[in-house]
Design a protein around this motif. Structure first.
Motif, mmCIF file in Angstrom:
data_model
loop_
_atom_site.group_PDB
_atom_site.id
_atom_site.type_symbol
_atom_site.label_atom_id
_atom_site.label_comp_id
_atom_site.label_asym_id
_atom_site.label_seq_id
_atom_site.Cartn_x
_atom_site.Cartn_y
_atom_site.Cartn_z
ATOM 1 N N PHE A 1 -30.921 47.544 -37.559
ATOM 2 C CA PHE A 1 -30.165 46.497 -37.925
ATOM 3 C C PHE A 1 -29.336 46.535 -36.689
ATOM 4 C CE2 PHE A 1 -25.647 46.065 -38.924
ATOM 5 C CZ PHE A 1 -25.881 45.086 -39.711
ATOM 6 N N VAL A 2 -28.977 47.306 -36.071
ATOM 7 C CA VAL A 2 -28.463 48.061 -34.939
ATOM 8 C C VAL A 2 -29.118 46.559 -33.507
ATOM 9 C CG1 VAL A 2 -27.299 48.935 -32.251
ATOM 10 C CG2 VAL A 2 -27.467 49.932 -34.802
ATOM 11 N N LEU A 3 -29.974 47.141 -33.348
ATOM 12 C CA LEU A 3 -31.286 45.928 -32.592
ATOM 13 C C LEU A 3 -30.961 44.506 -32.762
ATOM 14 C CD1 LEU A 3 -33.711 48.285 -31.293
ATOM 15 C CD2 LEU A 3 -32.829 47.459 -30.165
ATOM 16 N N GLY A 4 -31.374 44.592 -34.282
ATOM 17 C CA GLY A 4 -31.117 42.818 -34.531
ATOM 18 C C GLY A 4 -29.350 42.345 -34.712
ATOM 19 N N ALA A 5 -28.438 43.194 -35.101
ATOM 20 C CA ALA A 5 -27.474 42.417 -34.047
ATOM 21 C C ALA A 5 -26.799 42.347 -32.851
ATOM 22 C CB ALA A 5 -26.617 42.996 -34.784
ATOM 23 N N LEU A 6 -27.572 43.555 -32.138
ATOM 24 C CA LEU A 6 -27.673 43.348 -30.724
ATOM 25 C C LEU A 6 -27.854 41.628 -29.684
ATOM 26 C CD1 LEU A 6 -26.925 46.727 -29.387
ATOM 27 C CD2 LEU A 6 -24.787 45.060 -29.779
ATOM 28 N N ILE A 7 -29.145 41.996 -31.070
ATOM 29 C CA ILE A 7 -29.907 40.521 -29.624
ATOM 30 C C ILE A 7 -29.167 39.427 -30.420
ATOM 31 C CG2 ILE A 7 -32.243 38.663 -30.763
ATOM 32 C CD1 ILE A 7 -33.168 41.793 -31.481
ATOM 33 N N VAL A 8 -28.685 39.615 -31.388
ATOM 34 C CA VAL A 8 -27.750 37.995 -31.949
ATOM 35 C C VAL A 8 -26.736 37.780 -31.395
ATOM 36 C CG1 VAL A 8 -26.211 36.809 -33.424
ATOM 37 C CG2 VAL A 8 -28.411 38.118 -34.180
ATOM 38 N N LEU A 9 -25.907 38.698 -31.583
ATOM 39 C CA LEU A 9 -24.894 38.967 -29.917
ATOM 40 C C LEU A 9 -24.751 38.605 -28.519
ATOM 41 C CD1 LEU A 9 -22.264 41.207 -32.015
ATOM 42 C CD2 LEU A 9 -22.097 39.071 -31.942
ATOM 43 N N ASN A 10 -26.015 39.341 -28.393
ATOM 44 C CA ASN A 10 -26.568 38.796 -26.736
ATOM 45 C C ASN A 10 -26.408 37.641 -25.808
ATOM 46 O OD1 ASN A 10 -27.936 40.058 -24.296
ATOM 47 N ND2 ASN A 10 -29.309 38.544 -25.073
ATOM 48 N N PHE A 11 -26.313 36.278 -27.028
ATOM 49 C CA PHE A 11 -26.300 35.116 -26.860
ATOM 50 C C PHE A 11 -24.887 34.409 -26.465
ATOM 51 C CE2 PHE A 11 -31.046 35.349 -28.425
ATOM 52 C CZ PHE A 11 -31.260 34.913 -27.404
ATOM 53 N N TYR A 12 -24.136 35.408 -27.351
ATOM 54 C CA TYR A 12 -22.826 35.194 -27.698
ATOM 55 C C TYR A 12 -21.635 35.526 -26.379
ATOM 56 C CZ TYR A 12 -18.191 35.125 -29.738
ATOM 57 O OH TYR A 12 -15.913 35.266 -29.863
ATOM 58 N N GLY A 13 -21.286 34.548 -26.055
ATOM 59 C CA GLY A 13 -20.271 34.452 -24.431
ATOM 60 C C GLY A 13 -18.595 34.597 -25.763
ATOM 61 N N LEU A 14 -17.780 36.079 -24.484
ATOM 62 C CA LEU A 14 -17.032 37.264 -24.910
ATOM 63 C C LEU A 14 -15.821 35.442 -24.900
ATOM 64 C CD1 LEU A 14 -17.551 40.297 -24.784
ATOM 65 C CD2 LEU A 14 -16.882 39.100 -26.453
ATOM 66 N N TYR A 15 -16.015 35.645 -23.501
ATOM 67 C CA TYR A 15 -14.230 35.084 -22.908
ATOM 68 C C TYR A 15 -14.555 33.192 -23.212
ATOM 69 C CZ TYR A 15 -14.536 38.852 -19.256
ATOM 70 O OH TYR A 15 -14.559 40.057 -18.566
ATOM 71 N N THR A 16 -15.972 33.040 -23.819
ATOM 72 C CA THR A 16 -15.858 31.114 -24.662
ATOM 73 C C THR A 16 -15.886 31.065 -25.426
ATOM 74 O OG1 THR A 16 -18.186 30.985 -23.990
ATOM 75 C CG2 THR A 16 -16.786 30.404 -22.448
ATOM 76 N N ASN A 17 -15.878 32.436 -26.276
ATOM 77 C CA ASN A 17 -16.223 32.074 -28.220
ATOM 78 C C ASN A 17 -17.444 31.414 -28.403
ATOM 79 O OD1 ASN A 17 -15.366 33.074 -30.432
ATOM 80 N ND2 ASN A 17 -14.011 31.391 -30.563
ATOM 81 N N LYS A 18 -18.393 30.790 -27.655
ATOM 82 C CA LYS A 18 -19.588 30.285 -27.864
ATOM 83 C C LYS A 18 -21.032 30.550 -27.735
ATOM 84 C CE LYS A 18 -17.600 25.804 -26.596
ATOM 85 N NZ LYS A 18 -17.178 25.301 -24.915
ATOM 86 N N PHE A 19 -21.677 30.850 -28.249
ATOM 87 C CA PHE A 19 -23.204 31.197 -28.336
ATOM 88 C C PHE A 19 -23.965 30.196 -26.971
ATOM 89 C CE2 PHE A 19 -22.857 32.976 -32.823
ATOM 90 C CZ PHE A 19 -23.317 34.104 -32.280
ATOM 91 N N TYR A 20 -24.715 30.895 -26.598
ATOM 92 C CA TYR A 20 -25.689 30.005 -25.273
ATOM 93 C C TYR A 20 -27.340 30.841 -25.475
ATOM 94 C CZ TYR A 20 -20.937 30.088 -22.678
ATOM 95 O OH TYR A 20 -19.977 29.483 -23.078
ATOM 96 N N PHE A 21 -27.863 29.359 -25.451
ATOM 97 C CA PHE A 21 -28.900 29.997 -26.213
ATOM 98 C C PHE A 21 -29.642 29.194 -25.813
ATOM 99 C CE2 PHE A 21 -27.536 29.751 -30.340
ATOM 100 C CZ PHE A 21 -27.722 30.627 -30.820
ATOM 101 N N LEU A 22 -29.210 28.475 -24.243
ATOM 102 C CA LEU A 22 -30.559 27.861 -23.124
ATOM 103 C C LEU A 22 -30.153 29.098 -22.115
ATOM 104 C CD1 LEU A 22 -29.334 23.863 -23.730
ATOM 105 C CD2 LEU A 22 -31.567 24.683 -24.612
ATOM 106 N N LYS A 23 -29.038 29.489 -21.539
ATOM 107 C CA LYS A 23 -29.634 30.693 -20.889
ATOM 108 C C LYS A 23 -31.152 31.572 -20.164
ATOM 109 C CE LYS A 23 -25.732 33.504 -18.611
ATOM 110 N NZ LYS A 23 -24.245 33.749 -18.853
#
Length: 160
Positions: free
Chosen positions: A19-41
């Protein structure tokens, strides 16, 4: 340590780790400073690719414990690779601390309101990942056994 092992049996350790690995994989695409997900990076795909080894180790751990098998060289190699990946987990944990500490440096800029709550969640999940990875290593040593391949080689009869 015994209280931790009683509170967190090996099955729960595997489930929570997944569960923790899955949550961190999803949150890995999240940009904290911009509040957006970056899937093309492309950099965002390194962590999910390396967690494949962790998922494989958890599967092998589950399989070896339920089938009452001993260790083998493939499991040893997988665990040694996970030791190196564990260093990446430590780096990501320190990086999360650094990002959260940078909040005061950017006070004059517009920072989303979700910065601290999501950042604290990511930091907590990285901390859990470190702990549960070490706990999985410990369960491997207790329930499956050490890596003693000299004993295995002595039990093989080459004439059969």
């Amino acid at each position: 340590m015994n209280s931790i092992l009683r509170w967190m049996p090996w099955k729960r350790c595997v489930y929570v780790s997944m569960f923790v690995l899955g949550a961190l994989i999803v949150l890995n695409f999240y940009g904290l400073y911009t509040n957006k997900f970056y899937f093309l990076k492309p950099d965002n795909y390194i962590f999910p690719l390396l967690t494949v080894a962790h998922f494989t180790f958890l599967y092998v751990l589950w399989f070896k414990i339920t089938q009452d098998e001993v260790t083998d060289p493939q499991m040893r190699n997988l665990e040694y690779a996970l030791y190196i990946i564990f260093l990446l987990y430590v780096f990501k944990f320190i990086e999360s601390i650094y990002i959260l500490m940078s909040y005061t440096m950017y006070e004059n800029h517009i920072i989303p309101k979700t910065f601290l709550p999501i950042g604290a969640l990511i930091l907590f999940l990285h901390f859990l990942l470190l702990g549960f990875t070490l706990l999985a290593f410990h369960y491997r040593k207790i329930l499956i056994g050490d890596y003693r391949f000299d004993d295995i080689n002595r039990q093989i009869d080459s004439w059969e």
